[in-house]
Enzyme design. Structure first.
Site, PDB file in Angstrom:
ATOM      1  N   CYS A 125       0.813  -1.209   0.000  1.00 43.07           N
ATOM      2  CA  CYS A 125       0.000   0.000   0.000  1.00 43.07           C
ATOM      3  C   CYS A 125       0.856   1.273   0.000  1.00 43.07           C
ATOM      4  CB  CYS A 125      -0.933   0.003   1.202  1.00 43.07           C
ATOM      5  SG  CYS A 125      -0.049   0.057   2.768  1.00 43.07           S
TER       6      CYS A 125
ATOM      7  N   ALA B 282       3.145   1.700   2.912  1.00 48.47           N
ATOM      8  CA  ALA B 282       4.345   0.859   2.781  1.00 48.47           C
ATOM      9  C   ALA B 282       5.395   1.549   1.924  1.00 48.47           C
ATOM     10  CB  ALA B 282       3.976  -0.502   2.182  1.00 48.47           C
TER      11      ALA B 282
ATOM     12  N   ARG C 150      12.643  -4.297   6.685  1.00 52.38           N
ATOM     13  CA  ARG C 150      13.173  -4.092   5.316  1.00 52.38           C
ATOM     14  C   ARG C 150      14.689  -4.178   5.209  1.00 52.38           C
ATOM     15  NH1 ARG C 150      11.855  -2.498   0.268  1.00 52.38           N
ATOM     16  NH2 ARG C 150      13.263  -0.754   0.263  1.00 52.38           N
TER      17      ARG C 150
ATOM     18  N   HIS D  99       5.743   6.319  -2.450  1.00 53.27           N
ATOM     19  CA  HIS D  99       7.075   6.834  -2.794  1.00 53.27           C
ATOM     20  C   HIS D  99       6.964   8.309  -3.163  1.00 53.27           C
ATOM     21  CE1 HIS D  99       7.767   2.516  -4.476  1.00 53.27           C
ATOM     22  NE2 HIS D  99       8.034   2.549  -3.189  1.00 53.27           N
TER      23      HIS D  99
END
Lengths: 535, 453
Positions: free
Chosen positions: A58, A61, A92, A190
């Site tokens: 999503c 994320a 991550r 992003h």
């Protein structure tokens, strides 16, 4: 002919879909045909169909998990119920090591852990209190607030809280409205993170930098990749002003506008910053790929060409020679094991492309590759950007316009040099994945579970490079799977030394004796021994 | 490591730091995987589903299949009905499960999606089933989500058809597939006819055969969950994860419920077997008595490895309760017990154990690992027990660490081997003793390094 056969096989897989799904999915799959002169197009960055078992995540994320998460000196408060913050806590592998007087919050997870009452009556009060407590306990210089789905729905004004806290505590407090439902994948997140970094951080510092100062964009230091890049680049003589965002800090990012060049590793997650910095500060960006030996060498030479300094160029060649001498014997050993194998790749927004180079170095051919959350330009090259139609989902993600900064705008290259150079190196340009893929290979966007299972059956690759959700599906089917998000907790895989680590891991995965043990001996050898009865 | 966690206690009312719980849907997804040929479905943004699948996969190192409604902004505004209907249609035609188990997310809960109505207006092929559980993450924890999904299995499926089956229902709680296998082994050894649900053994610990099977052999058959309404009683193992399902069965089908501790440690296993024995009239068999005898033998012989040691325990409430009881029975001092899941009953139950054993300990529900760490800085312990996230504290405080519970992301095999039953108790003792003795060896001067311990 070859293409037709592959196409038929793919159609057979897709035909099993209900009509609407078939119609949608067929636009996301293509067989690369190098004999066609005109560019091939693929559909990407569109909604995943409900019910499809997708690998996509999503907006939150992409924003908190990917871009902001690696910044080690910021306290990142997830505003929402507990899960979102929890799942992005250390998962991550973006490594970070603090320098003497800084703070490193990477081992911490901060959340407002919203409860039902907060959802009903609003969570702003709790968020204010959470920020206050974070300031009291940790005295950070920067706090980020990242919102989750319910926060957007109940209308908490996180911008107001950030503005209040910034004023109240005299530190940087930045809010990111990255609710999970925004956009169609991580990609929207992003973009939102990029916007925030450009607006509030980049350009706020005034550190003096040297002659060969660069930023590394879209490198998240998974498994220490960023450190390997840093090692090589520093050895040549570059100064890394900031890394975005692996092992990065807000402090370093604030000076990013001082660098002479932006070096872009992951195009998808950070190209917005690259473009905005170009407009605002005049900095060029160059697309690099430090995954693979040959591609690392090419990237280093491209950067050197940008600066066009004979000493730097000589130093680049010397370092390349030195590094090659160092790794070649080991790499050769593993190459013998890997050579002739085939791979299918399904990763993020750049790695599915980058790793094809490293695999090629090892003699492994990529027969299928796809991105999870890419846009068409990641497949087809940036030249398609003007022709990408904006849909409702992408309009929901803010696209900010920046203006040249009168104080800090400067051009490194002369007009003539720029014109010449842009034909020689990927200057402010990414050509996408498809052009570099072998003829007859398959490109799949937003590959889903059904297609994964079926394509693996048809193609029978020796290696399937994907993420954790797919990994054991491939293993159960007897195909070695390598996680290219987390590297199966290994790394670095980038640069020269990383190539050897990757080669070792792939060779290990292919040759581990356990693959041969799946069938028990009693299935292949007779166990009942006959005895002749005697009277 | 965790350099900024101060020793001095700081009052917090809003900021959770290093949580000891996660959200409801991941528990609901885990429970739903314990139904044979079930596809869990996450009704919300696809990120939730991705996170949950990742997290469970990392814990079990096996495929975790689940679908999502893939909300976008439009669905968040106009409701997720159309997404869910499309999803149900696509899931049945592409992935062909016998049953879809929907759980909600913060998103669909906040907008108030009415799942039963959506299900009723969906196209569901003949013979297929769709159930749902409400799992808003702003209530409870992943354990609550597990419990809610188990209750939904009963609500949607179980029927008392007036044909008693003579079986005992077992709700195993939020435990590993290896534990579920062990509970089944104990039930078989007791000679009891039983239905255990959910059952993730042979789903999340399925063997490698060279062929991927989207729906492995394991999981409780839907027919058996339906028939659970005809059983003679239900044993709910772990009050937080299992009691709601058991009481729902009592309410709906008049199957009496009995809530027990998760059978971790000797006392809880004794209670479990005694309860089975009482319900079925079967005596505890010699084999199990032998196992118990072995366990006591180990406890007596090795008591000096752990007796008197102070231990901090964190994790899910049912695990913490049973483990605290076991630690006390081993002569250890459970100094700190903390769960991220809310629940006053948790604190009360642990406090009762402290009082009975004369332990001056601290307990907290809805706590976080920052608090636990502060406690440990204030007064250190000899051993830390809990999920993987404890490794940061273990390193910061240089304290031996035993990984137990959920999640364990940095070690393997744990999900295959039980911690329940007598065998499980032996394993816990082995893990604890080894951690403590390894530390003693590590810290010993050359002249003090013992060959025999």
């Amino acid at each position: 002919m070859k293409h037709e056969i592959i196409k038929k096989k793919i159609d057979k897989v897709l035909e099993k879909y209900p009509a609407a799904v078939f119609k949608n999915r067929k636009e996301h799959v293509l067989v690369n045909d190098c004999s066609i002169p005109e560019p091939q197009t693929i559909t990407a960055n569109t909604r995943t169909i409900p019910g499809i078992i997708t690998n996509r995540g999503c907006c939150y994320a992409g924003c908190k998990g990917v871009v902001l998460g690696p910044l080690r000196d910021a306290v990142i408060i997830t505003h929402g119920p507990i899960g979102c913050g929890y799942y992005t806590w250390g998962t991550r592998r973006n490594k970070g090591k603090k320098k003497s007087d800084e703070k490193n919050f990477l081992n911490y997870c901060f959340s407002t852990d919203l409860q039902e009452g907060d959802i009903v009556f609003g969570g702003e009060k709790k968020l204010r209190q959470a920020v206050t407590e974070a300031v009291q306990i940790f005295q950070p210089k920067t706090i980020f607030i990242c919102s989750t789905c319910p926060v957007g729905l109940i209308g908490d004004d996180i911008n107001a809280v950030a503005a209040w806290a910034q004023n109240e505590y005299g530190i940087k407090v930045i809010s990111f409205s990255c609710e999970g439902y925004k956009g169609v994948s991580q990609s929207g997140g992003h973009h939102i993170a990029n916007n925030g970094l450009i607006r509030h951080i980049i350009g706020t510092g005034d550190a003096a930098v040297g002659k060969y100062a660069i930023n590394i964009l879209g490198e998240y230091n998974i498994g220490g990749d960023g450190w390997e890049l840093e090692r090589i680049l520093k050895k040549i003589g570059y100064e890394i002003v900031s890394m975005m965002t692996g092992n990065g800090t807000v402090e370093e990012l604030s000076n990013a506008h001082k660098a002479a060049l932006n070096v872009v590793q992951c195009h998808r997650s950070i190209n917005y910053i690259g473009e905005m910095m170009k407009t605002k500060y005049g900095q060029d960006w160059i697309k690099v790929n430090f995954i693979g030996v040959k591609s690392t060498i090419k990237s280093l030479r491209d950067i050197a060409r940008y600066f066009d300094d004979p000493d730097l160029t000589a130093r680049t060649e010397a370092v390349i020679a030195e590094e090659l001498e160092d790794i070649t014997p080991q790499l050769e050993h593993f190459r013998k094991i890997c050579s002739g194998k085939t791979a299918a790749l399904f990763v993020g927004g750049s790695r599915a492309h980058h790793y094809q180079h490293l695999l090629r170095d090892l003699g492994v051919e990529t027969i299928l590759a796809g991105y999870e959350f890419a846009h068409r330009d990641d497949y087809e090259g940036r030249e398609v950007i003007p022709s990408i139609k904006e849909d409702g989902d992408s309009k929901n993600i803010e696209s900010i316009e920046v203006q040249p900064d009168p104080e800090n705008f400067r051009l490194v290259l002369s007009r003539e040099r720029y014109e010449k150079l842009k034909d020689e190196i990927p200057l402010n340009y990414y050509g996408g994945m498809i052009k570099e893929m072998p003829d007859g290979s398959i490109v799949v966007d937003d590959l889903n579970h059904y297609e994964t299972e079926e394509f693996l059956k048809i193609l029978k690759p020796d290696i399937f490079c994907s993420g954790i959700k797919d990994k054991y599906i491939a293993h159960k089917a007897g195909i070695f799977s390598k996680q290219l998000h987390s590297y199966d907790y290994s790394g670095p895989y980038a640069g020269f030394k990383g190539a050897v680590v990757f080669a070792r891991d792939i060779a290990m995965g292919l040759t581990t004796p356990s693959w041969k043990l799946a069938v028990p001996p009693w299935k292949t050898q007779p166990v009942l021994e006959g005895r002749v009865a005697t009277c | 490591m965790l350099d900024y966690t101060p020793k001095e206690y700081i009052q917090r009312s809003a900021l959770t730091i290093n949580p000891a719980k996660t959200c409801q849907p991941v528990g609901a997804m885990y429970a739903a995987l314990g139904i044979h040929k079930c596809l869990p479905h996450s009704h919300g943004s696809q990120g939730c589903c991705a996170y949950h699948r990742k997290f469970l996969t990392r814990n079990f190192r096996d495929p975790v299949m689940a679908s999502t409604s893939s909300f976008t902004e439009g669905a968040a505004v106009f409701g997720g009905g159309s997404n869910l209907k499309t999803a149900i249609k696509n899931v049945f035609s592409i992935y062909n499960p016998d049953i879809i188990a929907i759980h909600t997310t913060c998103l669909s809960e906040t907008i108030g999606d009415d799942i039963p109505t959506y299900i009723m207006s969906s196209q569901i092929p003949e013979g297929k089933l769709v159930i749902h559980a409400n799992t808003p993450s702003y209530q409870g924890s992943h354990v609550t989500g597990f419990s809610n999904m188990v209750r939904s299995m009963v609500k949607y499926l179980s029927v008392n058809s007036k044909t008693p089956n003579g079986k005992v229902n077992v709700i195993p709680g939020f435990v590993n597939p290896g534990d579920m296998r062990e509970i089944k082994r104990l039930m078989k050894a007791m000679g009891a006819a039983f239905t255990m649900f959910p059952d993730t053994s042979n789903v999340l610990d399925a063997p490698m055969t060279g062929k991927f099977d989207m729906y492995p052999k394991g999981g409780t058959k839907v027919q058996d969950i339906i028939d659970a309404g005809n059983s003679l009683a239900t044993l709910a193992l772990g009050s937080f994860a299992s009691s709601d399902g058991a009481f729902e069965l009592d309410k709906k089908c008049k199957v009496p419920a009995r809530v027990l501790k998760t059978p971790i440690g000797i006392n809880a296993t004794d209670e479990f077997l005694m309860a089975v024995s009482k319900l079925t009239g079967m005596a505890v068999p010699e084999d199990l008595e032998e196992e118990r005898g072995q366990l006591v033998d180990i406890m007596v012989d090795c008591h000096y490895h752990y007796h008197g040691k102070k231990v901090a325990i964190f994790g899910d409430p049912d695990l913490c309760i049973a483990l605290t009881d076991f630690a006390i029975s081993l002569g250890m001092t459970p100094k700190y017990v903390l769960t991220g899941t809310p629940g006053e009953s948790f604190e009360n139950e642990i406090r009762d154990m402290f009082n009975a054993a004369g332990i001056d300990g601290k307990v907290k529900a809805l706590g976080d690992l920052f608090t636990l760490h502060q406690w440990m800085k204030e007064e250190p312990v000899d051993l830390l027990m809990g999920g993987t996230h404890g490794k940061y504290i273990a390193r910061a405080e240089d304290v031996p660490f035993v990984r137990i519970g959920f999640p364990i992301l940095d070690r393997s095999v744990h999900s295959y081997l039980p911690i329940v039953g007598y065998k499980g108790a032996m394993r816990i003792i082995e893990m604890m003793s080894n951690a403590l003795l390894d530390r003693q060896d590590r810290d010993a001067a050359d002249e003090d390094l013992e060959l025999i311990m």
